[in-house]
Design a protein around this motif. Structure first.
Motif, PDB file in Angstrom:
ATOM      1  N   PRO A 251      12.239   0.033  -1.380  1.00  0.00           N
ATOM      2  CA  PRO A 251      12.211  -1.097  -0.433  1.00  0.00           C
ATOM      3  C   PRO A 251      10.804  -1.634  -0.185  1.00  0.00           C
ATOM      4  O   PRO A 251      10.649  -2.822   0.114  1.00  0.00           O
ATOM      5  CB  PRO A 251      12.815  -0.483   0.837  1.00  0.00           C
ATOM      6  CG  PRO A 251      13.736   0.588   0.331  1.00  0.00           C
ATOM      7  CD  PRO A 251      13.018   1.173  -0.852  1.00  0.00           C
ATOM      8  N   ILE A 252       9.781  -0.776  -0.302  1.00  0.00           N
ATOM      9  CA  ILE A 252       8.402  -1.263  -0.174  1.00  0.00           C
ATOM     10  C   ILE A 252       8.100  -2.254  -1.287  1.00  0.00           C
ATOM     11  O   ILE A 252       7.514  -3.322  -1.058  1.00  0.00           O
ATOM     12  CB  ILE A 252       7.398  -0.089  -0.212  1.00  0.00           C
ATOM     13  CG1 ILE A 252       7.646   0.881   0.938  1.00  0.00           C
ATOM     14  CG2 ILE A 252       5.957  -0.616  -0.180  1.00  0.00           C
ATOM     15  CD1 ILE A 252       6.763   2.123   0.884  1.00  0.00           C
ATOM     16  N   ASN A 284      -2.583  -1.959  -1.060  1.00  0.00           N
ATOM     17  CA  ASN A 284      -2.066  -0.788  -0.346  1.00  0.00           C
ATOM     18  C   ASN A 284      -0.553  -0.667  -0.505  1.00  0.00           C
ATOM     19  O   ASN A 284      -0.032   0.416  -0.793  1.00  0.00           O
ATOM     20  CB  ASN A 284      -2.416  -0.883   1.142  1.00  0.00           C
ATOM     21  CG  ASN A 284      -3.754  -0.264   1.474  1.00  0.00           C
ATOM     22  OD1 ASN A 284      -3.857   0.951   1.658  1.00  0.00           O
ATOM     23  ND2 ASN A 284      -4.793  -1.079   1.530  1.00  0.00           N
ATOM     24  N   LEU A 285       0.149  -1.767  -0.318  1.00  0.00           N
ATOM     25  CA  LEU A 285       1.607  -1.722  -0.390  1.00  0.00           C
ATOM     26  C   LEU A 285       2.099  -1.414  -1.805  1.00  0.00           C
ATOM     27  O   LEU A 285       3.021  -0.610  -1.990  1.00  0.00           O
ATOM     28  CB  LEU A 285       2.189  -3.058   0.085  1.00  0.00           C
ATOM     29  CG  LEU A 285       2.109  -3.329   1.589  1.00  0.00           C
ATOM     30  CD1 LEU A 285       2.505  -4.766   1.888  1.00  0.00           C
ATOM     31  CD2 LEU A 285       2.999  -2.361   2.357  1.00  0.00           C
ATOM     32  N   ALA A 288       1.519   2.157  -2.427  1.00  0.00           N
ATOM     33  CA  ALA A 288       2.396   2.988  -1.602  1.00  0.00           C
ATOM     34  C   ALA A 288       3.750   3.160  -2.283  1.00  0.00           C
ATOM     35  O   ALA A 288       4.438   4.172  -2.087  1.00  0.00           O
ATOM     36  CB  ALA A 288       2.578   2.372  -0.216  1.00  0.00           C
ATOM     37  N   TRP A 289       4.144   2.161  -3.085  1.00  0.00           N
ATOM     38  CA  TRP A 289       5.288   2.326  -3.984  1.00  0.00           C
ATOM     39  C   TRP A 289       4.852   2.944  -5.306  1.00  0.00           C
ATOM     40  O   TRP A 289       5.515   3.841  -5.832  1.00  0.00           O
ATOM     41  CB  TRP A 289       5.954   0.975  -4.274  1.00  0.00           C
ATOM     42  CG  TRP A 289       6.775   1.014  -5.524  1.00  0.00           C
ATOM     43  CD1 TRP A 289       8.047   1.473  -5.668  1.00  0.00           C
ATOM     44  CD2 TRP A 289       6.349   0.629  -6.853  1.00  0.00           C
ATOM     45  NE1 TRP A 289       8.450   1.402  -6.978  1.00  0.00           N
ATOM     46  CE2 TRP A 289       7.423   0.881  -7.722  1.00  0.00           C
ATOM     47  CE3 TRP A 289       5.166   0.107  -7.364  1.00  0.00           C
ATOM     48  CZ2 TRP A 289       7.339   0.619  -9.096  1.00  0.00           C
ATOM     49  CZ3 TRP A 289       5.082  -0.161  -8.725  1.00  0.00           C
ATOM     50  CH2 TRP A 289       6.156   0.088  -9.574  1.00  0.00           C
ATOM     51  N   GLY A 290       3.725   2.489  -5.859  1.00  0.00           N
ATOM     52  CA  GLY A 290       3.368   2.778  -7.242  1.00  0.00           C
ATOM     53  C   GLY A 290       3.057   4.233  -7.515  1.00  0.00           C
ATOM     54  O   GLY A 290       3.441   4.766  -8.563  1.00  0.00           O
ATOM     55  N   HIS A 291       2.351   4.911  -6.587  1.00  0.00           N
ATOM     56  CA  HIS A 291       2.059   6.310  -6.891  1.00  0.00           C
ATOM     57  C   HIS A 291       3.306   7.187  -6.812  1.00  0.00           C
ATOM     58  O   HIS A 291       3.537   7.992  -7.724  1.00  0.00           O
ATOM     59  CB  HIS A 291       0.954   6.878  -6.003  1.00  0.00           C
ATOM     60  CG  HIS A 291       0.462   8.200  -6.516  1.00  0.00           C
ATOM     61  ND1 HIS A 291      -0.401   8.312  -7.586  1.00  0.00           N
ATOM     62  CD2 HIS A 291       0.764   9.465  -6.160  1.00  0.00           C
ATOM     63  CE1 HIS A 291      -0.619   9.573  -7.847  1.00  0.00           C
ATOM     64  NE2 HIS A 291       0.084  10.307  -6.993  1.00  0.00           N
ATOM     65  N   TRP A 338      -1.737   7.458  -2.021  1.00  0.00           N
ATOM     66  CA  TRP A 338      -1.843   6.220  -2.789  1.00  0.00           C
ATOM     67  C   TRP A 338      -3.251   5.620  -2.799  1.00  0.00           C
ATOM     68  O   TRP A 338      -3.623   4.927  -3.722  1.00  0.00           O
ATOM     69  CB  TRP A 338      -0.843   5.193  -2.256  1.00  0.00           C
ATOM     70  CG  TRP A 338      -1.210   4.594  -0.933  1.00  0.00           C
ATOM     71  CD1 TRP A 338      -1.929   3.454  -0.734  1.00  0.00           C
ATOM     72  CD2 TRP A 338      -0.909   5.092   0.370  1.00  0.00           C
ATOM     73  NE1 TRP A 338      -2.092   3.202   0.608  1.00  0.00           N
ATOM     74  CE2 TRP A 338      -1.472   4.196   1.320  1.00  0.00           C
ATOM     75  CE3 TRP A 338      -0.211   6.206   0.847  1.00  0.00           C
ATOM     76  CZ2 TRP A 338      -1.353   4.387   2.690  1.00  0.00           C
ATOM     77  CZ3 TRP A 338      -0.091   6.392   2.211  1.00  0.00           C
ATOM     78  CH2 TRP A 338      -0.665   5.495   3.117  1.00  0.00           C
ATOM     79  N   LEU A 339      -4.050   5.917  -1.776  1.00  0.00           N
ATOM     80  CA  LEU A 339      -5.346   5.247  -1.684  1.00  0.00           C
ATOM     81  C   LEU A 339      -6.319   5.707  -2.772  1.00  0.00           C
ATOM     82  O   LEU A 339      -7.316   5.038  -3.031  1.00  0.00           O
ATOM     83  CB  LEU A 339      -5.950   5.474  -0.292  1.00  0.00           C
ATOM     84  CG  LEU A 339      -7.160   4.592   0.058  1.00  0.00           C
ATOM     85  CD1 LEU A 339      -7.045   4.055   1.478  1.00  0.00           C
ATOM     86  CD2 LEU A 339      -8.471   5.385  -0.071  1.00  0.00           C
TER      87      LEU A 339
END
Length: 664
Positions: A251-252, A284-285, A288-291, A338-339
């Protein structure tokens, strides 16, 4: 007149939409001729009825899994063609030579490669295996929501068609496979490429989210009696944890792409700094999904390898509880690190230190898995068939990827190699060696359960070794190039850098992988040709341990004549050792099975229309398509005639037929 034309066709103009650059035009012509050839062959051999009845409208989880894998293989060939083009450009575009492609074409190829390999190859292989194996492993007849499963696949396929349509009508995005703003904004990417990218991923992503819910419910509610959570096979555990991650983070992605689309289509400013937005919010978003997405892909591969190693070592898996907790720990930490993908953002030493340390911690549960596999093999009677060769390649290459990942977790080092080919090499060590090697091993291992015969061993081993050696040649030089300052997305460099020999070695490695792919295709063709010699007449060609090997090969459409009773972790292995049947004829009763349905094809076709219409700003068509989707869902939801009954007598007759085939 112009206003009417614009209302009907939006911004679409066929003459302008056809590619003008010769390489892209050649690819478009090739795809078109290939499609026309396939359509012609299907028509000539009068197979449309067969395909519609047995495949396009099926809700059999095994057939849906096969279709996922077929799409993934086709996209693998497409993505590998992009690899060859990139390697040719980087090997020849040096000094005064500009190589084979323009800079814009190269960036489109680069973006296409990453998008296709992640979203339509790795995800396709993963969901293909999950569909084939999970219901069989937990003793279920199908998934919890069979029609939703079909919709999920066809949305995945519609996304694949839409992303490739950009090559035929319009252009591919040149903004990279994650489309960072401001490059992906309307100011710097005014064409339709980014819009195609957004809506192809939106359509496919909705299908993925639906699959996440479906398989989570399937595993939690449809396990065989006695199969408590700590008695599930590790592959099923890996899928359960993965589906929790899918539901949590996809959903992100949907929301992030939606905001980017609103920026482009309606002039909003979520990610445009000039209008009060923040481009780093997108970064960031998306990560937050990608990793977590990296681990969504790799955890099922870990699960498949766990089952494979135990089977071929003829031992139970070492450290089962620690393996389960390791999978859970990896999933948890993957969603809070994720960062580390943008230490250079300038968040400060405290923030970077937190994300660097949590990234390093992931290496601990990952190491637990590696040692569990090695201890499972220790003192075992290991048989090195082709799935185990894939596993050996995985262990070496994925371990390199893990070690370089720990290096990149150090912010000071990451500052030096950020956005370089060092990072590209690390990423491929985890995704290719971790995901693709593991899933190829799984496809080889479970192939006879779907098709009833085993794959050619010699070609399978040759393919695995070629991928292994080719990978080392293809990506080993990239680590060196990254340390020397070569950046990713590089389409030209000065001769004085001295990089060309290393790019040539990388190109040689890619060629070896290409030979490996040819071996895999030959493996399938020759295995089909010689299938009568390699028939699986036992249902258990590898002396397996889990429930899927308790049914005939290929598995019947109803999976089990009676739901098995499970009393131990390796239920089928125990049944063989104690000579205790998992079910008796007296347990067989009438069963209800879901009917085939065209709802998946219909909704996916309409979703494609909606996506295409939004890309070209054809408002009326997008509205009509969206309304039609809603109506289709309502019609399906109010249809009570969705199942049929198979009587006990019919089941007994089919089981008798299976036994007679085995003894023939």
């Amino acid at each position: 007149m112009d206003s009417i034309k614009h209302f009907i066709f939006g911004d679409f103009n066929l003459v302008d939409a056809i590619p003008k650059e010769m390489v892209t035009l050649g690819g478009a012509i090739g795809i078109t001729l290939g499609l026309l050839s396939i359509l012609g062959l299907v028509t000539y051999f009068k197979k449309w009825g067969y395909l519609w009845k047995n495949w396009f409208t099926t809700i059999d989880h095994k057939k849906i899994g096969v279709m996922y894998i077929i799409v993934a293989v086709v996209m693998l060939l497409r993505g590998f063609a992009d690899v060859i083009m990139m390697r040719l450009q980087q090997a020849t575009s040096v000094g005064s030579s500009q190589g084979l492609f323009t800079a814009d074409t190269f960036q489109q190829v680069f973006s296409a490669h990453g998008t296709i390999m992640i979203f339509f190859v790795a995800m396709g292989l993963m969901f293909g295996l999950i569909n084939i194996v999970v219901p069989l492993q937990i003793g279920a007849r199908d998934v919890a929501f069979p029609a939703v499963n079909a919709i999920s696949f066809w949305l995945f396929a519609a996304g694949m068609v839409l992303i490739n349509t950009s090559m035929l009508l319009g252009e591919f995005s040149a903004a990279g496979w994650l489309a960072y703003p401001p490059l992906s904004g309307i100011e710097f990417s005014p064409g339709v490429g980014v819009d195609y990218w957004i809506w192809a991923l939106q359509v496919a992503g909705i299908g993925t989210t639906l699959s996440g819910v479906n398989f989570l419910v399937t595993i939690m509610k449809m396990r065989a009696p006695g199969m408590k959570l700590m008695k599930m096979p590790i592959f099923t555990w890996s899928v359960l944890i993965t589906m929790v991650m899918v539901i949590s983070v996809f959903p992100i992605l949907t929301g992030t792409l939606g905001m980017l689309s609103l920026d482009r289509l309606m002039g909003m400013h979520f990610f445009t700094a000039g209008g009060g937005g923040n481009m780093m919010m997108y970064v960031n978003l998306i990560w937050a999904w990608g990793h977590p997405e990296v681990y969504i892909l790799v955890l099922p591969a870990f699960g498949a390898l766990s089952d494979i190693v135990a089977t071929y070592s003829r031992k139970k898996l070492f450290g089962y509880p620690s393996m389960v907790w390791a999978l859970a720990a990896i999933a948890f930490f993957s969603m809070i690190v994720w960062l580390h993908h943008f230490f250079t953002m300038g968040a400060g030493s405290e923030v970077n230190a937190f994300f660097g340390i949590t990234t390093m911690i992931i290496a601990i549960p990952t190491g637990v898995k590696i040692f569990n596999w090695l201890f499972t093999m220790a003192r075992g009677r290991v048989r090195f068939d082709s799935p185990m060769v894939w596993f050996i390649g995985f262990v070496f290459l994925f371990t390199v990827g893990g070690m370089t990942g720990v290096m990149l977790a150090v912010p000071a080092l990451d500052y030096q190699v950020h956005n370089s080919l060092f990072l590209v090499a690390h990423f491929h060590n985890t995704i290719i060696a971790g995901v693709v090697f593991g899933l190829f091993a799984g496809v080889t291992y479970w192939f006879p359960k779907v098709f009833g015969f085993t794959l050619h061993e010699g070609l399978g081993k040759a393919a695995a070794w070629l991928w292994f050696i080719g990978f080392a040649f293809a990506f080993g030089p990239l680590y060196v190039l990254g340390l020397m300052g070569a950046t990713r997305r590089l389409d030209h460099y000065a001769e004085s850098t001295g990089w060309q020999p290393l790019f040539l070695v990388a190109g040689f490695g890619a060629a070896l992988i290409g030979v490996g792919i040819v071996c895999q295709l030959l493996q399938v063709v020759i295995s089909i040709k010689n299938r009568k010699k390699n028939l699986d007449k036992t249902g258990d060609p590898w002396n397996g341990r889990t429930l899927e090997w308790a049914v005939p090969s290929p598995a019947p459409f109803y999976n089990f004549p009676a739901i098995p009773n499970v009393t131990s972790r390796d239920a089928f292995w125990q049944a063989k050792q104690t000579k205790t049947p998992l079910w008796r004829d007296s347990d067989i009763v009438d069963i209800h099975m879901p009917k085939n349905t065209s709802i998946g094809v219909v909704i996916a076709g309409l979703a494609f229309v909606v996506g295409f219409a939004i890309v070209w700003h054809i408002v009326w068509l997008a509205v009509v398509g969206l309304v039609a989707i809603i109506v289709s869902v309502i019609v399906r939801a109010t249809n009570d005639d969705t199942s049929y009954t198979i009587t006990r007598e019919e089941l007994l007759a089919m089981e008798k037929e299976h036994k007679q085939r085995y003894t023939a």
